[in-house]
Design an enzyme around this catalytic site. Structure first.
Site, short mmCIF file in Angstrom:
data_model
loop_
_atom_site.label_atom_id
_atom_site.label_comp_id
_atom_site.label_asym_id
_atom_site.label_seq_id
_atom_site.Cartn_x
_atom_site.Cartn_y
_atom_site.Cartn_z
CG ASP A 1 88.19 -8.09 20.01
OD1 ASP A 1 88.25 -9.32 19.47
OD2 ASP A 1 87.07 -7.43 19.81
CG HIS B 1 71.45 -30.49 -8.71
ND1 HIS B 1 72.04 -29.38 -8.98
CD2 HIS B 1 70.31 -30.47 -9.35
CE1 HIS B 1 71.35 -28.83 -10.17
NE2 HIS B 1 70.23 -29.57 -10.14
CD GLU C 1 81.77 -8.46 31.66
OE1 GLU C 1 82.34 -9.08 30.98
OE2 GLU C 1 81.42 -7.07 31.61
CE LYS C 2 84.30 -2.33 31.78
NZ LYS C 2 85.18 -1.21 31.31
N GLY D 1 84.97 -1.42 6.50
CA GLY D 1 85.39 -2.58 7.16
C GLY D 1 84.15 -3.41 7.19
CB CYS E 1 80.11 -11.30 20.78
SG CYS E 1 79.33 -12.47 19.94
C1 LIG Z 1 78.94 -4.16 15.87
C2 LIG Z 1 79.58 -5.39 15.90
C3 LIG Z 1 79.41 -6.45 15.34
C4 LIG Z 1 80.26 -7.52 15.56
N1 LIG Z 1 79.95 -8.70 14.73
C5 LIG Z 1 80.72 -9.90 14.71
C6 LIG Z 1 80.07 -10.88 14.02
O1 LIG Z 1 79.32 -11.05 13.68
N2 LIG Z 1 81.02 -12.06 14.26
C7 LIG Z 1 82.13 -12.06 14.89
O2 LIG Z 1 82.85 -13.05 15.23
N3 LIG Z 1 82.68 -10.93 15.79
C8 LIG Z 1 81.78 -9.88 15.78
N4 LIG Z 1 82.28 -8.80 16.39
C9 LIG Z 1 83.35 -8.85 17.30
C10 LIG Z 1 83.21 -9.30 18.45
O3 LIG Z 1 82.03 -8.81 19.06
C11 LIG Z 1 84.29 -9.31 19.25
O4 LIG Z 1 85.51 -10.02 18.54
C12 LIG Z 1 84.39 -10.26 20.53
O5 LIG Z 1 83.27 -9.75 21.31
C13 LIG Z 1 85.85 -10.30 21.26
O6 LIG Z 1 85.54 -10.88 22.49
P1 LIG Z 1 86.47 -10.24 23.72
O7 LIG Z 1 86.00 -11.41 24.96
O8 LIG Z 1 87.81 -10.23 23.39
O9 LIG Z 1 86.00 -8.95 24.45
P2 LIG Z 1 84.48 -8.42 24.80
O10 LIG Z 1 83.36 -9.35 24.09
O11 LIG Z 1 84.44 -6.93 24.11
O12 LIG Z 1 84.44 -8.78 26.24
C14 LIG Z 1 85.26 -8.08 26.97
C15 LIG Z 1 84.41 -7.97 28.27
O13 LIG Z 1 85.18 -7.55 29.18
C16 LIG Z 1 84.66 -6.56 30.29
N5 LIG Z 1 85.50 -5.79 31.02
C17 LIG Z 1 86.31 -4.82 30.21
N6 LIG Z 1 87.28 -4.41 31.17
C18 LIG Z 1 86.83 -5.02 32.46
C19 LIG Z 1 87.36 -4.82 33.67
N7 LIG Z 1 88.38 -4.09 34.12
N8 LIG Z 1 86.87 -5.54 34.80
C20 LIG Z 1 85.95 -6.42 34.48
N9 LIG Z 1 85.13 -6.64 33.17
C21 LIG Z 1 85.85 -6.01 32.33
C22 LIG Z 1 83.84 -5.79 29.05
O14 LIG Z 1 82.49 -5.44 30.02
C23 LIG Z 1 83.40 -7.01 28.21
O15 LIG Z 1 81.95 -7.59 28.88
C24 LIG Z 1 81.39 -7.63 16.27
C25 LIG Z 1 81.48 -6.60 17.06
C26 LIG Z 1 80.99 -5.27 16.89
C27 LIG Z 1 81.11 -4.12 17.68
C1 LIG Z 2 59.51 -33.58 -8.19
C2 LIG Z 2 60.87 -34.12 -8.23
C3 LIG Z 2 61.85 -33.31 -7.38
C4 LIG Z 2 63.32 -33.83 -7.34
N1 LIG Z 2 63.87 -33.05 -6.62
C5 LIG Z 2 65.38 -33.46 -6.48
C6 LIG Z 2 66.45 -32.66 -5.76
O1 LIG Z 2 66.03 -31.68 -5.42
N2 LIG Z 2 67.58 -33.04 -5.75
C7 LIG Z 2 68.12 -34.20 -6.48
O2 LIG Z 2 69.25 -34.36 -6.47
N3 LIG Z 2 67.04 -35.05 -7.30
C8 LIG Z 2 65.91 -34.52 -7.37
N4 LIG Z 2 64.97 -35.30 -7.98
C9 LIG Z 2 65.54 -36.65 -8.55
C10 LIG Z 2 66.06 -36.19 -9.90
O3 LIG Z 2 65.31 -35.51 -10.76
C11 LIG Z 2 66.83 -37.45 -10.45
O4 LIG Z 2 67.31 -38.10 -9.65
C12 LIG Z 2 67.50 -37.14 -12.03
O5 LIG Z 2 66.77 -36.53 -12.66
C13 LIG Z 2 67.79 -38.52 -12.72
O6 LIG Z 2 68.71 -38.31 -13.56
P1 LIG Z 2 68.86 -39.44 -14.95
O7 LIG Z 2 69.49 -38.63 -15.74
O8 LIG Z 2 68.97 -40.42 -14.25
O9 LIG Z 2 67.26 -39.21 -15.46
P2 LIG Z 2 66.33 -38.22 -15.97
O10 LIG Z 2 66.75 -37.04 -15.43
O11 LIG Z 2 64.79 -38.58 -15.79
O12 LIG Z 2 66.41 -38.08 -17.34
C14 LIG Z 2 66.31 -39.29 -18.31
C15 LIG Z 2 66.16 -38.50 -19.81
O13 LIG Z 2 66.19 -39.64 -20.55
C16 LIG Z 2 65.05 -39.28 -21.52
N5 LIG Z 2 64.77 -40.49 -22.22
C17 LIG Z 2 64.18 -41.76 -21.69
N6 LIG Z 2 64.09 -42.67 -22.49
C18 LIG Z 2 64.64 -42.09 -23.43
C19 LIG Z 2 64.78 -42.67 -24.80
N7 LIG Z 2 64.24 -43.91 -25.14
N8 LIG Z 2 65.35 -41.98 -25.64
C20 LIG Z 2 65.60 -40.64 -25.69
N9 LIG Z 2 65.69 -40.01 -24.48
C21 LIG Z 2 64.96 -40.95 -23.37
C22 LIG Z 2 64.14 -38.44 -20.91
O14 LIG Z 2 63.38 -37.78 -21.84
C23 LIG Z 2 64.90 -37.70 -19.80
O15 LIG Z 2 65.10 -36.53 -20.56
C24 LIG Z 2 63.79 -35.00 -8.05
C25 LIG Z 2 62.75 -35.72 -8.83
C26 LIG Z 2 61.34 -35.44 -8.90
C27 LIG Z 2 60.45 -36.17 -9.61
#
Ligand SMILES: Cc1cc2nc3c(=O)[nH]c(=O)nc-3n(C[C@H](O)[C@H](O)[C@H](O)COP(=O)(O)OP(=O)(O)OC[C@H]3O[C@@H](n4cnc5c(N)ncnc54)[C@H](O)[C@@H]3O)c2cc1C
Ligand SMILES: Cc1cc2nc3c(=O)[nH]c(=O)nc-3n(C[C@H](O)[C@H](O)[C@H](O)COP(=O)(O)OP(=O)(O)OC[C@H]3O[C@@H](n4cnc5c(N)ncnc54)[C@H](O)[C@@H]3O)c2cc1C
Lengths: 460, 59, 460
Positions: C302, C438, C35-36, C177, C43
């Site tokens: 690349d 959910h 590596e130079k 791009g 990357c």
């Molecule tokens: C701004 C930017 C953002 C990017 N973002 C992403 C991203 O989010 N996700 C992603 O997947 N890709 C991204 N890429 C692309 C990614 O960086 C390249 O695909 C990746 O680095 C390619 O790897 P490589 O090993 O082929 O080459 P390089 O990473 O370019 O490595 C080649 C190496 O060889 C060395 N070298 C070259 N010639 C010689 C030599 N004669 N002797 C010794 N050493 C030498 C160089 O110094 C260098 O270190 C981005 C690129 C840029 C420019």
């Molecule tokens: C604070 C809190 C956070 C939560 N966060 C999450 C989460 O992020 N992700 C997740 O997956 N789950 C979460 N849960 C759990 C989720 O809310 C329950 O698993 C889900 O609502 C159950 O659905 P259910 O249909 O069994 O009952 P419920 O959603 O309780 O619905 C039952 C319904 O039946 C009605 N009902 C009851 N008795 C009668 C009746 N006799 N006549 C007519 N209607 C009636 C009620 O009014 C109610 O509307 C959370 C619960 C709480 C309390």
């Protein structure tokens, strides 16, 4: 008393109920959807959506605080709780409008009112009776509390927490599950002093231990306090706040106490037992195809024991609609339902934790299960975002990936890839040929797969 | 029979489907051992293993 | 003149070269990496990493500007270009240190200096000759310019753009791009007036037209100006800036002109032709297994015609190391290399655009290819983030997904799921059973798959 006949009657218009209604209507059924409050249920109005809106505001606050490090000079002047509320409400309102539009477009009859089962195929709402060839129960869940701990005043649940018109100066969060850690994270970002109390030994105790421990480290850095492995004993309101006593005698005081100890199914007093629908600890019992003990009555969502998540409700709702239509859909496997906690840093997972995998597959031989943890410290995009964390992958020896566990800012979005990997029983070797885009966070998954396939690139 | 062309078992994984395809059969023609008869990877692998001696015998 | 003998000699220590070296060392080869400049190449030092660091600062600036909408009250006081540079450099420095550590840990001999081929298996660096049983060429690419447009002064490439010590008040970006749109986006976020000039009819002309058009709409909203379909004619420096004349006679003036019209392979003057390595338009010609016209000499990155992306370089580097080790690795398919543009909003894609799919598969029948666009307006998480965009999926009729195209804030992280879906030739029906978490943005992918599988949930 008026009678109304439909193909399908859905009781409850939350995630599970409306998904069943939408899919059934799509498949040609005439559907009645009975909802006593608002379409969208917990998730839309009091759950997923408003919490995630606030958590995004919290993320913005955090990034504002760190902005100087990134060369962006700002002064942080505080939280405007009115605008915060307006933002939260506008997100909910727009999704609500969208949902109402969808339900209308599919020709679903929405019945406003509280329903009660009055037979194996009928639901009464006031004087009206809605009869369907099939029924779907989807009444959801509500926050529960602990014995002896009364809700009210400064002792609140997520419902009240979402409606606060100020940021508390200090909060005790009872429960280190998803809802607990999300509120703890949110309030901390908005300036509160937070203490989490969890009786089990870890935050997010259902997650892989490596993730829980990582989250604990991160919360410690954020100065979120937590007491693990110590049960709650009692709480009493004081003049200025709430005092909580733990089982070991420790006392903690704060302005508010959030009770986040789980959510109880809403199954009482709506005629389920009378109609013969079997319950167990309050949950509706179903077979793996979500049919209850009464043929033709199905149950979906939080009233069915398992992960209480909105998308599980969606999936079960879709399943039941297709099942009724005779499409023989694929059974919903709870283990394959992805889980995301939107705290900072985020947690996301799907499939088995290492301990679960060993319990299930490792009985005969310890080498049946292997796992690998790739630290986000090796991931360029995570470095750019300034986040720490880990990608942990659990696989069977020479076998598929059975669990993926992620910790770090924004990793929630990586759970889609994790879900397909586990759901499709991919081996790390199947993923290895697909080198991930650089520089992304999903590259960390790629690196972990490469390593497990025996081909580490940016790792030792 | 192991592979029954009239059978339409469920397959949800493109990976499972491909391994079967590469071995010359359709994964949906197997009996699945997953939830509700889902054909999982180990079913395809077992089928391939079971086919091997047969192929050798006929060769 | 000293002779040094290795199993593998790699010329160029960028993404492609160092990946080949790391993997070969891992497989037991004695490797010299020449590596130079600096290990990590374009990357790490002048590409992916510094640009993405700056683009994250730009994202922070944007979110600060919008913060009030989220209830976070801040005043934006400007950009501190010194801190911006310090942040950018610290990210690069940390990744550089990590890479040096990895290369050292794998026992690779790093040779500092410029190498030149001096035979079918030898590279000379100054007085030393490094001979390998195999050679890998990985000399990368450098910014090119247009005929008659001389670089220098106010006419710069990405190299200088990355080193600017102030934010220009106005810039003309020549080339729409990836590199062009990223710098345009970055500078706009940091306060500059930006005009992009692109001779082809669209920004990101290699992307699916729906995505290009969406990006153009978004850039218009951001008041990024662009002139499409008009070739550049000439540029001249004025007292205060640069004046660009387009082929239609239009004149535009700005403080700086960034030339981002592509990158030319570095293959001249290093002895390639003399050694018999065949070139075509400057690129090294290889077979699909990346071997050049000289047996035993491979080329990666690349300098091989195709998408110039770091992870393609990684993948090719890994491939060549495994090929040489006799592992018969899977050929790298350029069409399956994921692409991300980190502008705001982001663009991510993998596989074929709709037009490409129709050209390839639709010759006989128009219905051979179908596609679906799911608007992020339907996605709750995108609503929370305040972003617009689209998920477009292209599939073959009753066949696999062959292309996925995403536009919107943060969608770059969704490309991992897209890559596995396309790479594994999944049908939308394979994804449909896995209802996404959910409320995530990856749910938008899930919804699009559901729709294509004939099972729309949150869509009409
Ligand atoms: C701004 C930017 C953002 C990017 N973002 C992403 C991203 O989010 N996700 C992603 O997947 N890709 C991204 N890429 C692309 C990614 O960086 C390249 O695909 C990746 O680095 C390619 O790897 P490589 O090993 O082929 O080459 P390089 O990473 O370019 O490595 C080649 C190496 O060889 C060395 N070298 C070259 N010639 C010689 C030599 N004669 N002797 C010794 N050493 C030498 C160089 O110094 C260098 O270190 C981005 C690129 C840029 C420019
Ligand atoms: C604070 C809190 C956070 C939560 N966060 C999450 C989460 O992020 N992700 C997740 O997956 N789950 C979460 N849960 C759990 C989720 O809310 C329950 O698993 C889900 O609502 C159950 O659905 P259910 O249909 O069994 O009952 P419920 O959603 O309780 O619905 C039952 C319904 O039946 C009605 N009902 C009851 N008795 C009668 C009746 N006799 N006549 C007519 N209607 C009636 C009620 O009014 C109610 O509307 C959370 C619960 C709480 C309390």
């Amino acid at each position: 008393m008026a009678d109304h006949t439909f193909d399908l009657v859905v009781l409850g218009g939350g995630s599970g109920g409306y998904a069943a209604a939408l899919r059934a209507a799509d498949l040609g059924s005439r559907v009645a959807l009975i909802e006593k409050d608002k379409l969208g249920g917990t998730c839309l109005h009091r759950g997923c959506i408003p919490t995630k809106a606030l958590l995004y505001s919290a993320e913005v606050a955090d990034s504002v605080r760190d902005a100087e490090k990134n060369g962006i000079i700002v002064s942080f002047e505080g939280v405007d709780t009115e605008r915060l509320a307006a933002y939260r409400d506008s997100v909910v309102a727009r999704k609500f409008k969208g949902l109402e539009g969808l339900v209308r477009a599919r020709g679903i009859t929405v019945v406003q009112g509280s329903g009660r089962l009055v037979g194996p195929s009928s639901v009464a709402v006031g004087d009206d009776v809605y009869t369907g060839r099939n029924l779907v129960l989807a009444t959801g869940a509500v926050a529960r509390t602990l014995p002896g701990l009364e809700l009210g005043g400064r002792v609140i649940t997520s419902n009240e927490a979402l409606q606060l018109d100020s940021i508390p100066s200090s909060v005790i969060v009872l429960g280190g599950g998803v809802i607990g850690v999300e509120f703890a994270s949110l309030w901390r970002s908005l300036g509160a002093e937070v203490t989490i109390v969890e009786a089990l030994p870890h935050l997010l105790p259902a997650e892989d231990e490596a993730i829980s421990k990582g989250l604990e480290r991160a919360f410690r850095r954020r100065e979120i306090d937590f007491r693990l492995g110590v049960p709650f004993r009692s709480a009493r309101e004081t003049e200025s706040g709430v005092q909580v006593t733990l089982d070991n005698g420790d006392e903690i005081e704060a302005e508010l106490l959030l009770v986040a100890v789980g959510r109880a199914p809403v199954t009482a007093g709506i005629g389920l037992e009378d109609a013969g629908v079997q319950l167990e600890r309050g949950f509706v019992v179903t077979d793996e195809r979500l049919q209850t003990s009464v043929p033709g009555i199905y149950a979906v969502g939080d009233i069915v024991a398992g992960p209480q998540l909105a998308h599980r409700g969606f999936q079960q709702g879709i399943f039941v609609a297709e099942e009724i239509a005779g499409l023989a859909p694929t059974v919903v496997d709870d283990a394959l339902v992805p889980r995301v906690a939107y705290c900072s840093p985020e947690v996301a997972s799907v499939g088995l934790s290492e301990a679960e995998a060993i319990a299930r597959y490792g009985a005969e031989s310890v080498s049946a299960v292997s796992s690998y943890e790739y630290s986000l410290a090796g991931n360029a995009r995570s470095e750019i975002l300034g986040t720490n964390g880990v990608v942990k992958i659990v696989r069977l020896a020479d076998g598929p990936v059975v669990g993926m566990h992620l910790l770090g800012a924004r990793v929630g979005e990586l759970v889609g890839e994790a879900q397909l990997t586990v759901g499709w029983e991919a081996h790390p070797e199947d993923v290895a040929p697909f080198v991930h885009a650089h520089p992304t966070q999903n590259e960390a998954l790629g690196e972990a797969f490469l390593k497990l396939a025996g081909k580490p690139l940016h790792a030792l | 029979t192991l592979i029954d062309p009239t059978r339409r078992s469920r397959v949800v994984s493109p990976i499972v489907r491909r391994i079967a395809q590469e071995a010359g059969f359709d994964a949906a023609h197997l009996v699945g051992s997953g939830p509700d008869g889902l054909v999982v990877k180990s079913d395809v692998e077992a089928a391939i293993a079971a086919m091997k001696p047969q192929q050798q015998a006929s060769a």
